[in-house]
Design an enzyme around this catalytic site. Structure first.
Site, PDB file in Angstrom:
ATOM      1  N   ASP A  67     -14.892  -6.096  30.589  1.00 54.24           N
ATOM      2  CA  ASP A  67     -13.980  -5.141  29.958  1.00 54.24           C
ATOM      3  C   ASP A  67     -14.820  -4.069  29.269  1.00 54.24           C
ATOM      4  OD1 ASP A  67     -11.671  -6.493  30.728  1.00 54.24           O
ATOM      5  OD2 ASP A  67     -11.561  -7.649  28.882  1.00 54.24           O
ATOM      6  N   ASP A 102      -7.021  -4.550  34.544  1.00 56.84           N
ATOM      7  CA  ASP A 102      -6.027  -4.831  33.504  1.00 56.84           C
ATOM      8  C   ASP A 102      -4.976  -3.724  33.436  1.00 56.84           C
ATOM      9  OD1 ASP A 102      -7.558  -7.074  32.821  1.00 56.84           O
ATOM     10  OD2 ASP A 102      -8.591  -6.022  31.204  1.00 56.84           O
TER      11      ASP A 102
END
Length: 168
Positions: A120, A138
């Site tokens: 991330d 995501d």
């Protein structure tokens, strides 16, 4: 078995998301060296690139990495079910949402299998509104779920209008 053209659109969206997700993560891992830098201001304070190794799921659940393989298998099963659903789908918004969710799920599974965590890096926490760090996969899942809900609401509404028209 012939794959309907509309289903191919869902698969195309999924492939596009997987490619963009993996290319951005490769850039973050190799080109940007974010792992070593930790954080790179892009548009302070709104957007930073921040290194996060997400070993769990949303909000830090299973953050110790214990569910790595369970989450991977679950995501592959979900992507498979969505791929099957795409074969039956007949609405553009629905296949778009299916493709986005499939692509996001597979993009994150690739990370879990390769690294043991999901990479991330998109950090909008400086806004004070959104404290989580996330990635392209995501984002695709989130947008896909929103579109899926919208498609459901619109198709219910269309069905109600159709029933009302038949009664009159």
């Amino acid at each position: 078995m012939k794959i309907p053209r509309i289903a191919l659109a869902a698969y195309g969206f999924a492939i596009l998301i997987i490619v963009v997700d993996q290319l951005t993560k490769a850039w973050v891992l190799s080109g940007l060296d974010l792992r070593e830098l930790g954080r790179v201001p892009v548009w302070p304070p709104v957007l930073n690139f921040t290194w996060v190794e997400n070993r769990g799921v949303s909000f830090g659940l299973f953050g110790d990495g214990s569910a790595r393989w369970m989450l991977s298998v679950f995501s592959v099963v979900v992507a498979g079910v969505l791929g099957w659903w795409a074969l039956k789908a007949d609405r553009r918004l629905l296949v778009t949402s299916i493709g986005l969710i499939m692509g996001g799920a597979i993009g994150n599974v690739i990370d879990r299998i390769r690294f043991g965590f999901v990479v991330d890096f998109l950090d909008f926490s400086g806004t004070g509104v959104f404290p989580w760090v996330f990635n392209v996969a995501d984002s695709a899942i989130t947008v896909g779920v929103i579109l899926l809900i919208l498609d459901s609401l619109l198709s219910e509404r269309a069905a109600k209008v159709g029933v009302a028209a038949e009664k009159s």
